[in-house]
Design a protein around this motif. Structure first.
Motif, PDB file in Angstrom:
ATOM      1  N   GLU A  35      17.939  -1.730  -0.757  1.00  0.00           N
ATOM      2  CA  GLU A  35      16.750  -2.372  -0.168  1.00  0.00           C
ATOM      3  C   GLU A  35      16.330  -3.587  -0.996  1.00  0.00           C
ATOM      4  N   GLU A  44      12.625 -12.622   0.316  1.00  0.00           N
ATOM      5  CA  GLU A  44      11.375 -12.020  -0.129  1.00  0.00           C
ATOM      6  C   GLU A  44      11.318 -11.917  -1.649  1.00  0.00           C
ATOM      7  N   TYR A 134      13.162   2.316   2.558  1.00  0.00           N
ATOM      8  CA  TYR A 134      12.654   1.157   3.287  1.00  0.00           C
ATOM      9  C   TYR A 134      11.156   1.041   3.048  1.00  0.00           C
ATOM     10  N   ALA A 135      10.685  -0.176   2.905  1.00  0.00           N
ATOM     11  CA  ALA A 135       9.258  -0.408   2.679  1.00  0.00           C
ATOM     12  C   ALA A 135       8.713  -1.342   3.756  1.00  0.00           C
ATOM     13  N   GLU A 136       7.510  -1.062   4.204  1.00  0.00           N
ATOM     14  CA  GLU A 136       6.826  -1.922   5.167  1.00  0.00           C
ATOM     15  C   GLU A 136       6.310  -3.159   4.438  1.00  0.00           C
ATOM     16  N   TRP A 137       5.748  -4.074   5.200  1.00  0.00           N
ATOM     17  CA  TRP A 137       5.365  -5.381   4.644  1.00  0.00           C
ATOM     18  C   TRP A 137       4.420  -5.302   3.454  1.00  0.00           C
ATOM     19  N   ALA A 139       4.006  -3.043   1.209  1.00  0.00           N
ATOM     20  CA  ALA A 139       4.745  -2.519   0.057  1.00  0.00           C
ATOM     21  C   ALA A 139       5.752  -3.551  -0.449  1.00  0.00           C
ATOM     22  N   ARG A 140       6.323  -4.333   0.445  1.00  0.00           N
ATOM     23  CA  ARG A 140       7.264  -5.380   0.024  1.00  0.00           C
ATOM     24  C   ARG A 140       6.570  -6.422  -0.852  1.00  0.00           C
TER      25      ARG A 140
END
Length: 169
Positions: A35, A44, A134-137, A139-140
């Protein structure tokens, strides 16, 4: 980073899907499908931030090896399995102990630098970097913030080592 700069550095999603497929098929190394790597491909994370996260992962692996306790077995089961680590009082044992102590110290310093962003941000970073989830926005963004803190910490360390070397010269 503005949107135009991000667009220039990001890899198109079709390439990212190909990279994932190559990892699954065994043609690419597993670290290309993590990830963190995907966040880097999408723009990102900058290259220095991604490299700082990779250093954190490498130091964590050394830390895990250093604190790994061996399971106690009966002498009959251990016969022919291999030798034990050197005696801690011997010269070789002292070197190993010093190396393990250094690995623990390095990891704790990096962990403190990463935790400067807050417990929630560090938790998101751990979930993405260590658990490869996987991380949502939101968390990103936290992961990027922790990677930037790690990068800044490592840069400060490099500068202080350079200054110390210049002072000795």
């Amino acid at each position: 980073m503005n949107a135009a700069a991000k667009q220039r550095t990001a890899i198109p999603e079709s390439h990212i899907r190909r990279i994932k497929r190559a990892v699954v098929d065994g043609f690419a190394a597993p670290e290309y499908g993590t990830e963190l790597a995907l966040m880097h491909y999408r723009g990102e994370l900058t290259r220095p931030q991604y490299d700082a996260a990779q250093v954190f992962l490498r130091v964590r692996a050394e830390f895990i090896r250093a604190i790994d306790a061996r399971q106690i077995k009966s002498p009959k089961l251990e016969f022919g399995i291999g030798g034990r680590p050197p005696d801690p009082d011997s010269e070789i044992g002292q070197k190993i102990a010093e190396r393990e102590k250094s690995a623990v110290h390095k990891f704790r310093k990096l962990e403190r630098a990463a935790m400067e962003c807050g417990r929630a941000s560090f938790g998101a970073f751990w979930t993405v970097a260590i658990d490869d989830a996987y991380a949502e926005w939101p968390a990103r963004l936290a992961v990027a913030r922790v990677c930037e803190a790690l990068r800044a910490y490592m840069e400060r360390g490099r500068r202080s080592r350079r200054a110390a070397a210049r002072a000795r010269s």
